[in-house]
Design an enzyme around this catalytic site. Structure first.
Site, PDB file in Angstrom:
ATOM      1  N   CYS A 293       0.785  -1.346  -0.073  1.00  0.00           N
ATOM      2  CA  CYS A 293      -0.002   0.183  -0.130  1.00  0.00           C
ATOM      3  C   CYS A 293       0.639   1.364  -0.026  1.00  0.00           C
ATOM      4  O   CYS A 293       0.536   2.325  -0.843  1.00  0.00           O
ATOM      5  CB  CYS A 293      -0.920   0.159   1.168  1.00  0.00           C
ATOM      6  SG  CYS A 293      -0.262  -0.252   2.800  1.00  0.00           S
ATOM      7  N   ASP A 417      -7.557   5.378  -1.380  1.00  0.00           N
ATOM      8  CA  ASP A 417      -7.048   4.131  -0.669  1.00  0.00           C
ATOM      9  C   ASP A 417      -6.344   3.232  -1.707  1.00  0.00           C
ATOM     10  O   ASP A 417      -6.962   2.858  -2.719  1.00  0.00           O
ATOM     11  CB  ASP A 417      -8.428   3.431  -0.018  1.00  0.00           C
ATOM     12  CG  ASP A 417      -8.326   2.316   0.963  1.00  0.00           C
ATOM     13  OD1 ASP A 417      -7.104   1.880   0.757  1.00  0.00           O
ATOM     14  OD2 ASP A 417      -8.980   2.118   1.623  1.00  0.00           O
ATOM     15  N   HIS A 419      -5.509   0.218  -1.181  1.00  0.00           N
ATOM     16  CA  HIS A 419      -5.774  -1.350  -0.888  1.00  0.00           C
ATOM     17  C   HIS A 419      -6.845  -1.711  -1.989  1.00  0.00           C
ATOM     18  O   HIS A 419      -7.220  -2.850  -1.830  1.00  0.00           O
ATOM     19  CB  HIS A 419      -6.279  -1.348   0.713  1.00  0.00           C
ATOM     20  CG  HIS A 419      -5.300  -0.751   1.595  1.00  0.00           C
ATOM     21  ND1 HIS A 419      -5.496   0.399   2.124  1.00  0.00           N
ATOM     22  CD2 HIS A 419      -4.250  -1.441   2.171  1.00  0.00           C
ATOM     23  CE1 HIS A 419      -4.582   0.458   2.989  1.00  0.00           C
ATOM     24  NE2 HIS A 419      -3.842  -0.443   3.110  1.00  0.00           N
TER      25      HIS A 419
END
Length: 460
Positions: A293, A417, A419
């Protein structure tokens, strides 16, 4: 972008530059090139010039009092009507409209010429062959004008023809300035959306000459358009991307612009400035789910510097990031090829090593303190405008902005994000919150956080 009561007219097409030289002496070459460009200017002003509205059967002869090959188009037709005609044709040519959204106020046209000419019979002529040099290249004309939506086609075409003639003159100047003996560097048009009141402008650069060798040219342009010298407004990477053109690399750009912003009492928005690419898990045939990440957040930051023209280096992959950390002495050789996490300090080191970009680090002893960092983050986005990488615990995210009230202290964070593991589906990404506004409770209230705040270089 362009205001809603205006329309962009864009004309693209090739013009052939052919020039026969009897000598390689500079004055002769310049004279012949000037004559060739004069002939092209006459061609642009001739009755044989034709504009074809893309994805439609509409053909326009702009120099024949706007004679149009369509029952529904006349010289007094408004540009809005022409836009509707183009939109209607596009919708009937597609099986279904999967995406709903705003229609782009852009009318694209092809630049064409009639080739049918009267055949004149004449007696054979003999030419004595001598040594000649021949210059031949294609000029990629790309001309843009912005007009009111109710402007008539006649007036709009007049502006387009004037812009085409001006572009040819600028191409002529650039061609002569950058000639090397009989080698012609193709002049290319780039469009830039500058701060108001300037708006959309076109600049001609020679192909093959890197931005690093055009500093003097850009300084003159900055002076002409009254631009500050601390931001690369006119580098090629900063060229305006027309919304009807897809990106070729497949990455989503700037998904946050499709979000509704939160409303806080006396709150103000402080957002990332410019374009970036959304990098996340599983892209580029790389399975980094569960450990990459921070690498992806770093890639998003690198893409911002590339998209704004501050650097020319491509976005680094995981191996190149790891090699950079080994090169600066932060990691051992066996780090390359591993699946080890990195954090904000490593992101700072890589930005400096690969891009020459410096960063500030903000330390937060626990997540609950992030709610009080509104002023620092607001100032960062106001002054620097770069994406911020934040790491805490085993997670990393990218902060793209804050909505912050100075009076109440209320704050919301705009989060990208890394992820996410799915396809580049904008609707899923925004609807499911992979790019979205989060409250202070989003952070682990007890975790320790480091924030890497990249600083924007001051360069032209």
């Amino acid at each position: 972008m362009v205001v809603s009561d205006s329309i962009i007219l864009r004309v693209k097409g090739p013009l052939e530059l052919k020039c026969q030289l009897d000598s390689t002496k500079v004055p002769h070459i310049q004279s012949m090139i000037n004559k060739t460009f004069e002939a092209l200017c006459s061609k642009v002003k001739s009755d044989s010039l034709v504009l074809n509205v893309c994805n439609s059967p509409v053909f326009i002869w702009p120099n024949k009092d706007v004679f149009a090959k369509s029952d529904n188009i006349t010289a007094n037709t408004s540009c809005m009507d022409l836009l509707h005609f183009q939109t209607d044709q596009e919708s009937t040519s597609k099986k279904s409209g999967k995406k709903k959204g705003k229609k782009n106020s852009i009318i694209n046209m092809n630049l064409m010429t009639e080739v049918t000419e009267p055949v004149l019979s004449s007696a054979p002529v003999l030419h004595r062959s001598t040594k000649h040099h021949f210059i031949h290249t294609i000029l990629p004309m790309d001309c843009v004008v912005t007009v009111p939506i109710d402007e008539t086609l006649k007036v709009a075409c007049g502006r387009l023809m004037g812009a085409l003639s001006s572009q040819l003159c600028e191409m002529q100047t650039v061609t002569l300035q950058h000639m090397k003996e009989t080698v012609v560097l193709v002049p290319q048009a780039f469009h830039f959306l500058l701060p108001e009141p300037t708006g959309l402008v076109t600049v001609i650069y020679p192909a093959g000459v890197p931005d690093s060798q055009l500093d003097v040219v850009r300084k003159e342009l900055h002076h002409r358009f009254e631009l500050p010298d601390d931001k690369p407004y006119l580098k090629r990477a900063n060229a305006f991307h027309f919304p009807d053109e897809p990106y070729k690399d497949g990455y989503l750009r700037t998904p946050h612009v499709n979000l509704n912003h939160p409303t806080l009492e006396n709150g103000k928005l402080y957002l990332v400035q410019g374009v970036y690419c959304y990098h996340h898990y599983m892209q580029d045939h790389m399975d980094d789910n569960g450990w990459g990440c921070a690498y992806r957040s770093l890639q998003t930051i690198c893409s911002w510097f590339l998209c704004q023209g501050y650097v020319e280096q491509a976005v680094p992959n995981h191996k190149e990031i790891q090699e950079a950390l080994v090169a600066v002495g932060d990691k051992q050789n066996n780090f390359v090829g591993s699946r080890q996490w990195i954090g904000s300090i490593e992101v700072q080191a890589v930005l400096n090593q690969l891009l020459g970009v410096t960063s500030k680090i903000m330390f937060v002893s626990q997540g609950s303190e992030l709610a009080s960092k509104g002023r620092e983050l607001a100032n960062h986005f106001l002054e620097e405008g770069t994406p911020v990488m934040i790491g805490g615990g085993v997670l990393a995210h990218t902060i793209l902005g804050v909505s912050w009230s100075e009076t109440s202290g209320q704050i919301r964070f705009l989060i990208l994000d890394p992820h996410y593991t799915g396809a580049e589906d904008l609707q899923v990404i925004t609807d499911k919150g992979w790019c979205g506004w989060k409250g202070p409770e989003f952070w682990d209230q007890n975790a320790y956080y480091n924030l890497c705040l990249p600083l924007r270089p001051k360069t032209i």
